[in-house]
Design a protein around this motif. Structure first.
Motif, PDB file in Angstrom:
ATOM      1  N   ARG A   1     -20.904  18.880   0.852  1.00 34.60           N
ATOM      2  CA  ARG A   1     -20.892  19.917   1.887  1.00 34.60           C
ATOM      3  C   ARG A   1     -21.101  19.279   3.245  1.00 34.60           C
ATOM      4  NH1 ARG A   1     -23.791  23.654  -1.901  1.00 34.60           N
ATOM      5  NH2 ARG A   1     -22.068  24.904  -2.674  1.00 34.60           N
ATOM      6  N   VAL A   2     -20.248  19.649   4.184  1.00 36.44           N
ATOM      7  CA  VAL A   2     -20.384  19.219   5.569  1.00 36.44           C
ATOM      8  C   VAL A   2     -21.298  20.238   6.257  1.00 36.44           C
ATOM      9  CG1 VAL A   2     -19.164  18.686   7.707  1.00 36.44           C
ATOM     10  CG2 VAL A   2     -18.030  18.297   5.493  1.00 36.44           C
ATOM     11  N   HIS A   3     -22.429  19.756   6.794  1.00 37.91           N
ATOM     12  CA  HIS A   3     -23.401  20.703   7.343  1.00 37.91           C
ATOM     13  C   HIS A   3     -23.898  20.351   8.743  1.00 37.91           C
ATOM     14  CE1 HIS A   3     -26.518  17.787   6.217  1.00 37.91           C
ATOM     15  NE2 HIS A   3     -25.852  17.665   5.076  1.00 37.91           N
ATOM     16  N   ALA A   4     -23.316  19.344   9.367  1.00 40.25           N
ATOM     17  CA  ALA A   4     -23.645  19.028  10.756  1.00 40.25           C
ATOM     18  C   ALA A   4     -22.464  18.281  11.367  1.00 40.25           C
ATOM     19  CB  ALA A   4     -24.918  18.198  10.842  1.00 40.25           C
ATOM     20  N   ILE A   5     -22.307  18.425  12.679  1.00 37.80           N
ATOM     21  CA  ILE A   5     -21.170  17.830  13.375  1.00 37.80           C
ATOM     22  C   ILE A   5     -21.577  17.484  14.799  1.00 37.80           C
ATOM     23  CG2 ILE A   5     -20.263  20.088  14.105  1.00 37.80           C
ATOM     24  CD1 ILE A   5     -17.420  18.949  13.542  1.00 37.80           C
ATOM     25  N   GLY A   6     -20.922  16.508  15.375  1.00 39.31           N
ATOM     26  CA  GLY A   6     -21.165  16.144  16.764  1.00 39.31           C
ATOM     27  C   GLY A   6     -20.196  15.079  17.214  1.00 39.31           C
ATOM     28  N   VAL A   7     -20.220  14.781  18.499  1.00 43.89           N
ATOM     29  CA  VAL A   7     -19.289  13.804  19.040  1.00 43.89           C
ATOM     30  C   VAL A   7     -19.712  12.376  18.668  1.00 43.89           C
ATOM     31  CG1 VAL A   7     -18.247  12.870  21.147  1.00 43.89           C
ATOM     32  CG2 VAL A   7     -18.578  15.335  20.900  1.00 43.89           C
TER      33      VAL A   7
ATOM     34  N   ILE B   1     -25.176  19.174  15.795  1.00 41.19           N
ATOM     35  CA  ILE B   1     -25.034  20.623  15.631  1.00 41.19           C
ATOM     36  C   ILE B   1     -25.079  20.937  14.138  1.00 41.19           C
ATOM     37  CG2 ILE B   1     -23.583  22.636  16.038  1.00 41.19           C
ATOM     38  CD1 ILE B   1     -22.321  20.974  18.380  1.00 41.19           C
ATOM     39  N   LYS B   2     -26.156  21.588  13.718  1.00 36.67           N
ATOM     40  CA  LYS B   2     -26.348  21.891  12.299  1.00 36.67           C
ATOM     41  C   LYS B   2     -25.828  23.286  12.001  1.00 36.67           C
ATOM     42  CE  LYS B   2     -30.102  18.759  11.760  1.00 36.67           C
ATOM     43  NZ  LYS B   2     -31.184  18.358  12.507  1.00 36.67           N
ATOM     44  N   ALA B   3     -24.842  23.346  11.128  1.00 29.30           N
ATOM     45  CA  ALA B   3     -24.266  24.627  10.717  1.00 29.30           C
ATOM     46  C   ALA B   3     -23.345  24.386   9.524  1.00 29.30           C
ATOM     47  CB  ALA B   3     -23.477  25.260  11.859  1.00 29.30           C
ATOM     48  N   ALA B   4     -23.243  25.381   8.667  1.00 29.16           N
ATOM     49  CA  ALA B   4     -22.309  25.299   7.543  1.00 29.16           C
ATOM     50  C   ALA B   4     -20.903  25.100   8.093  1.00 29.16           C
ATOM     51  CB  ALA B   4     -22.388  26.560   6.705  1.00 29.16           C
ATOM     52  N   ASN B   5     -20.193  24.134   7.556  1.00 28.32           N
ATOM     53  CA  ASN B   5     -18.868  23.822   8.041  1.00 28.32           C
ATOM     54  C   ASN B   5     -17.840  23.967   6.923  1.00 28.32           C
ATOM     55  OD1 ASN B   5     -16.560  21.971   8.578  1.00 28.32           O
ATOM     56  ND2 ASN B   5     -17.616  21.622  10.518  1.00 28.32           N
ATOM     57  N   ALA B   6     -17.929  23.091   5.917  1.00 30.87           N
ATOM     58  CA  ALA B   6     -16.936  23.104   4.835  1.00 30.87           C
ATOM     59  C   ALA B   6     -17.506  22.410   3.608  1.00 30.87           C
ATOM     60  CB  ALA B   6     -15.659  22.404   5.277  1.00 30.87           C
ATOM     61  N   THR B   7     -16.906  22.725   2.460  1.00 32.21           N
ATOM     62  CA  THR B   7     -17.199  22.036   1.214  1.00 32.21           C
ATOM     63  C   THR B   7     -15.902  21.408   0.722  1.00 32.21           C
ATOM     64  OG1 THR B   7     -18.972  23.572   0.650  1.00 32.21           O
ATOM     65  CG2 THR B   7     -18.009  22.318  -1.173  1.00 32.21           C
TER      66      THR B   7
ATOM     67  N   TRP C   1     -10.679  22.440  -0.535  1.00 29.07           N
ATOM     68  CA  TRP C   1     -11.427  22.643   0.699  1.00 29.07           C
ATOM     69  C   TRP C   1     -11.864  24.094   0.747  1.00 29.07           C
ATOM     70  CZ3 TRP C   1      -9.989  26.137   4.566  1.00 29.07           C
ATOM     71  CH2 TRP C   1     -10.746  26.099   5.735  1.00 29.07           C
ATOM     72  N   THR C   2     -13.144  24.318   1.056  1.00 34.74           N
ATOM     73  CA  THR C   2     -13.678  25.667   1.215  1.00 34.74           C
ATOM     74  C   THR C   2     -14.299  25.784   2.598  1.00 34.74           C
ATOM     75  OG1 THR C   2     -14.126  25.846  -1.145  1.00 34.74           O
ATOM     76  CG2 THR C   2     -15.291  27.378   0.290  1.00 34.74           C
ATOM     77  N   ASP C   3     -13.891  26.806   3.321  1.00 26.35           N
ATOM     78  CA  ASP C   3     -14.423  27.095   4.650  1.00 26.35           C
ATOM     79  C   ASP C   3     -15.795  27.735   4.482  1.00 26.35           C
ATOM     80  OD1 ASP C   3     -14.955  27.945   7.239  1.00 26.35           O
ATOM     81  OD2 ASP C   3     -12.966  28.825   7.541  1.00 26.35           O
ATOM     82  N   ASP C   4     -16.831  27.055   4.922  1.00 28.40           N
ATOM     83  CA  ASP C   4     -18.193  27.571   4.797  1.00 28.40           C
ATOM     84  C   ASP C   4     -18.652  28.315   6.053  1.00 28.40           C
ATOM     85  OD1 ASP C   4     -18.404  26.546   2.238  1.00 28.40           O
ATOM     86  OD2 ASP C   4     -19.384  24.697   2.888  1.00 28.40           O
TER      87      ASP C   4
END
Length: 164
Positions: free
Chosen positions: A84-90, A95-101, A119-122
């Motif tokens: 599960r992808v749960h954080a993103i940034g440059v 930025i912590k948020a549900a993204n995708a599985t 791919w599942t959109d979380d």
């Protein structure tokens, strides 16, 4: 139009399920197949993937680059791998948020292994209208399901070619 939250595709690869699982469950190698991922750094490495393993993936789409943080949720050798992808940034995944599985299933069949990538959109809490606008901006006019269908097809084709 309602949102589509899951897309998948399958391909038969000329390799056994254990070998494919070992390759795909090593996030440092994903850049070899994925059209967007450039590889990853496993935060607490071990000899093989395990539930709870966390890694930071480097990604690129056009000129845009970003880092994601993911956690492995399924590590069943030769059968299934999921994270599960749960954080993103440059530069760092701030930025912590549900993204995708992302999930990979392996089924031994005559002639090799059927590999299914899903791919599942979380982003379930996002309003549909916001998701549609955001998706079209960051994918040059497509929804994420449309965009990920293409990415999955490319990843699976690259994997199949690698083991041809």
């Amino acid at each position: 139009m309602s949102r589509e939250f899951t897309v998948s595709d399958s391909v038969v690869v000329n390799a056994d399920a254990s070998e494919l699982y070992d390759a795909i469950s090593d996030p440092t190698k994903m850049g070899s197949w994925s059209p967007e991922n450039l590889g990853a750094v496993v935060l607490e490495p071990r000899d093989s993937a395990y539930v709870g393993m966390t890694f930071d993936g480097r990604n690129k789409r056009g000129r845009a680059q970003w880092i994601t943080r993911s956690t492995v949720t399924v590590a069943d050798p030769g059968k299934a791998f999921e994270f599960r992808v749960h954080a993103i940034g440059v530069k760092t995944p701030r930025i912590k948020a549900a993204n995708a599985t992302w999930r990979y299933d392996f089924e031994s069949i005559p002639g090799g292994t059927k590999v299914t990538e899903t791919w599942t959109d979380d982003r379930r809490k996002w309003p549909d209208a916001l998701a549609f606008v955001f998706d079209k901006i960051v994918t040059s006019g497509k929804t994420f399901p449309q965009f990920q269908r293409r990415n999955i097809a490319k990843t699976l084709a690259n994997l199949q070619k690698h083991y041809a």
